[in-house]
Scaffold this active site. Structure first.
Site, PDB file in Angstrom:
ATOM      1  N   ASP A   1       0.780  -1.239   0.000  1.00  0.00           N
ATOM      2  CA  ASP A   1       0.000   0.000   0.000  1.00  0.00           C
ATOM      3  C   ASP A   1       0.817   1.298   0.000  1.00  0.00           C
ATOM      4  OD1 ASP A   1      -1.583  -2.206   0.530  1.00  0.00           O
ATOM      5  OD2 ASP A   1      -3.091  -1.040   1.570  1.00  0.00           O
TER       6      ASP A   1
ATOM      7  N   GLU B   1      -3.711  -7.889  12.560  1.00  0.00           N
ATOM      8  CA  GLU B   1      -3.243  -7.578  11.210  1.00  0.00           C
ATOM      9  C   GLU B   1      -1.772  -7.172  11.209  1.00  0.00           C
ATOM     10  OE1 GLU B   1      -4.592  -4.651   7.498  1.00  0.00           O
ATOM     11  OE2 GLU B   1      -5.197  -4.175   9.552  1.00  0.00           O
TER      12      GLU B   1
END
Length: 826
Positions: free
Chosen positions: A562, A796
């Protein structure tokens, strides 16, 4: 000599007659007409051909690969795969089951405490604030045991399947709820069991009295006739209140809202005090469903889904069972409930414990029983998070002015997170399959070929799979459309490499590989065509954000990393080292597969020799200033986000001005150079074993890895060095740092794997590699286990300064690779 014009005089000369006009030529009208017809034909043909080319390019994005599908259309049917037909293939709900078929009958559980305002639980939501939930045991096929802690009580959900008949057999659930020691006695809880169709089939509730559903009979194409039974609940005091709802709704994604809007609080439940019945308590019970009015002008549609909900309201502690029986199962030995259910659960628990022990051998590595249970839960959540989805992606190519629907298709895949990402992600799945393949190669092959069967004619696979109304309802609109020029890391080659290394099972899968070979060739070629850089054998991620004004560093979602810093000004000059390394891996795996299948793999061996040429890698990606490998592009290090406040024009009301904006400012113009961001991308040649173990650069990379002022932490390797100007920097006002410091487990798995493998190769750094391996492995395991014990979840990502879990949870996708790190299975 030249002629001269003479002058004539005298009367004896007669005047010359006027010149005669030549008669006009005869026009060949036939020829003119023929020429016009030919011209028009050519023009029309060119126009038609141009239109055909545009049409063919526009439809190509939704044209599936021309090779035969790897999986037969009925490969998941009860006739070919009876043991896998039913399963917990609905990871987005706390507890539910469905079949592996396009339009399955689905079942599920909802519940709510009757203390105060109703808090209905159904789909996994971080906003529910549950203390913990997840599978403690799940073998991916036969049974599962889950524990959920919610507001003063613990809910246990168990299921077990029993094969038989022609439609996938029977299954049974057991739900137990018990109060926590600190909670008050007499808690009132409602459990709601539902069954719903998805466009096919019928349901008939059988009601005793006014509101007590004893069982539901039904019929569908895949299941034939079936019965869902609700045996009498145990516990809950001496009284159970019943409610039910039988209605239709637009689709499965509306089931929660339908149930919520059907609740009324005018029902009463007798309470008990000292063994005698006391006052009655009001509770929320299912009543009737009134669909909300449609907005004006909205066309009415026939209801898509038939729904029956059975509600029980009773005091804790309680135990409830649900029994599904297939009408084609004629030889069953009694109902799968009570003692029979308990015995089956114990049998499968014992089988899984023994199998887990034999595969991973954690006790032999010194892990205590509680740590083994942690690893078993991590694996179980990966397996219990596998879903079966069916539907169409929304895709767009440069030749489509608007998004178009991809052909409807099934997908059997694991998901990263049941609460936040309950759908398929291409690059995540490659990591998922590393663990799944170690437990069950057959399950891994099924998922992998499902993904390959989604390929289009160009060799592209949409990187995010949002299939079906339930999946679509969990995704923000801006992430729904998948663009055909965008890639994702081809991590399925990681899984293929591991599956090929399993000599015991690879022989059984050669037929799948042979059918998959044309697709793998197209996929490999697609990357080399669409993601190629300007120089030969260089690569560039497409799909970077083009808004250089808003982003501090335009994101590269397609890389999977990202907001990891890339060139500040996206351009065609970029060279991305991580993608080059992924392609080096892909070329090696393609060469291995071609050898296994007896195909010509010379092209792949040639590519691999070039992509693993350390001298060329050094020339194209080594930054001496950084002392590491780096991306290359149009870049400046001098950027910042600053607030820009609009100024009012003369006479303009300042209150009418738009709010201030955080805008990127560039203090020094960009130039072509290496991107000075030390972090995960810098280590990819090491992570994916492209680097030679005797490389003079390996020592410098190890120096960076172990430097606590750069990427080393007591909790794992951080994603971006503390020395980077973008370390923990926001990318926009609302875009917190993501891959700019936190510790990610998939990259740390690649790191410990590389340290382990290099420490077993001849080279000058073997002892140092082995020492770093032991230290990093211990740091990762200690922190993940500690966070799981403290919070009840795998996360995560993990904070690089405190080790605390952050991001979404539970994240039982690639964070479950902790099991392979514990087992040292690389």
């Amino acid at each position: 000599m030249g002629r001269e014009r003479r002058r004539h005089t005298g009367t004896d000369q007669r005047p010359l007659p006027p010149p005669r006009k030549a008669p006009p030529p005869e026009r060949d009208w036939t020829r003119v007409l023929l020429l016009a017809i030919v011209s028009c034909s050519i023009g029309l043909s060119a126009f038609a051909y141009s239109g055909y080319i545009k049409w063919s390019l526009a439809v190509r994005v939704v044209t599936l690969h021309p090779s035969p599908p790897i999986l037969a259309p009925n490969s998941s049917s009860p006739s070919l795969s009876p043991n896998m037909f039913w399963g917990s293939y609905r990871p987005q709900v706390y507890f539910g089951m469905k079949t592996r078929s396009p339009h399955s009958v689905v079942t599920g559980l909802m519940w709510m405490s009757q203390a105060g305002a109703p808090s209905l639980r159904h789909t996994c939501e971080q906003g529910d604030g549950l203390a913990r939930y997840g599978w403690l045991m799940h073998d991916g096929e036969n049974f599962g045991i889950q524990e959920i802690q919610d507001g003063g009580f613990t809910l246990s959900t168990e299921f077990v399947k029993r094969p038989g008949g022609d439609h996938g057999g029977d299954w049974s659930w057991r739900i137990r709820a018990s109060p926590e020691a600190s909670s008050s006695s007499g808690q009132l809880v409602s459990l709601m069991f539902y069954v719903a169709t998805d466009g096919q089939g019928t349901l008939t509730p059988h009601v005793e009295g006014k509101r007590h559903v004893t069982h539901v009979t039904g019929m569908s194409e895949e299941l034939g006739q079936f019965t869902l039974r609700f045996p009498k609940a145990e516990g809950g005091g001496s009284h159970i209140s019943y409610n039910y709802l039988s209605t239709s709704c637009p689709g499965l994604h509306t089931v929660t809202d339908v149930v919520r809007t059907s609740l009324r609080d005018h029902f009463t439940h007798p309470t008990e005090s000292g063994g005698t019945r006391g006052n009655k308590r009001r509770y929320f019970g299912l009543d009737t469903y009134q669909p909300p009015p449609l907005p004006p002008g909205t066309p009415t549609r026939a209801p898509h889904t038939q729904l029956v909900v059975h509600q029980l309201t009773l005091q804790l502690p309680l135990q409830v069972e649900v029994v599904f029986e297939s009408g084609s199962f004629q030889q069953r030995l009694g109902q799968l409930s009570g003692l029979s259910l308990s015995k089956e659960l114990e049998r499968h628990k014992s089988n899984m414990e023994n199998r887990f022990k034999g595969i991973f051998r954690l006790e032999e590595k010194g892990f205590i029983p509680d740590q083994v249970a942690f690893a078993q839960a991590a694996l179980s959540n990966m397996l219990g998070g596998m879903g079966y989805f069916y539907g169409s992606s929304l895709v767009q190519s440069p030749h489509n002015p608007e998004p178009v629907l991809y052909p409807a298709a099934p997908l059997y895949t694991a998901v990263p997170s049941r609460s936040f990402f309950p759908r398929g992600f291409l690059w995540d799945e490659g990591f998922h399959l590393l663990l799944i393949a170690r437990w069950s190669p057959a399950l891994a092959w099924q998922s992998l070929v499902h993904w390959l069967d989604l390929m289009n004619a160009d060799g592209w696979i949409p990187r995010e799979q949002i299939l079906g109304s339930e999946a679509r309802s969990k995704v923000p609109d801006e992430f729904v459309i998948q663009k055909s020029e965008n890639a994702n890391p081809p991590t399925l080659f990681l899984a293929l490499r591991q599956l090929l290394a399993n000599k015991e099972t690879v022989g059984d899968a050669v037929h799948l590989l042979r059918r998959a070979w044309p697709r793998l060739q197209s996929w490999y070629d697609w990357y080399n065509v669409t993601q190629a850089g300007l120089l030969p054998h260089t690569y560039r991620w497409r799909g970077r954000d083009k808004d250089t004004l808003r982003f501090l560093n335009p994101k590269t979602l397609t890389s999977g990393l990202d907001d990891y810093p890339r060139a500040s000004h996206p351009s065609e000059d970029e060279r991305h080292v991580d993608l080059r390394c992924w392609m080096a891996l892909a070329s090696q795996v393609m060469a291995d597969i071609s050898q296994l299948l007896g195909e010509d793999g010379g092209h792949y061996l040639h590519d691999n020799r070039i992509l693993t040429d350390n001298a060329l890698l050094h020339q194209q990606h080594w930054s001496e200033r950084l002392g590491a490998y780096a991306d290359y592009g149009n870049h400046t290090h001098n950027t910042a986000l600053e607030w820009v406040r609009p100024r009012a024009a003369p006479g303009q009301d300042p209150r009418s001005l738009p709010p201030p904006q955080l805008i990127r400012v560039v203090r020094k113009p960009p130039r072509l150079q290496y991107v000075g961001a030390l972090g995960y991308v810098s280590f990819f040649p090491f992570f994916l074993q492209v680097l030679n173990p005797s490389s003079p650069h390996l020592g410098r990379l190890l120096d960076h890895i172990r430097d606590s002022d750069k990427v080393w932490t007591p909790y794992g390797i951080r994603s971006l060095s503390k020395s980077s100007s973008l370390y923990l920097q926001r990318n926009t006002e609302h875009d917190a740092p993501y891959w700019r410091g936190p510790v990610w487990i998939n990259m740390n798995y690649l790191a410990v794997r590389a340290l382990y493998l290099y420490s077993h190769m001849e080279g000058p750094h073997r002892d140092r590699l082995a020492s770093l391996y032991r230290e990093l492995r211990q740091n990762l395991l200690a922190n993940l286990y500690r966070q799981y014990k403290d919070t009840g979840f795998l996360w995560e990502q993990y904070n690089d300064q405190t080790g605390k879990g952050q991001g979404c949870y539970p994240f039982t996708g690639w964070s479950s690779l902790v099991v392979l790190i514990m087992a040292e299975e690389y």
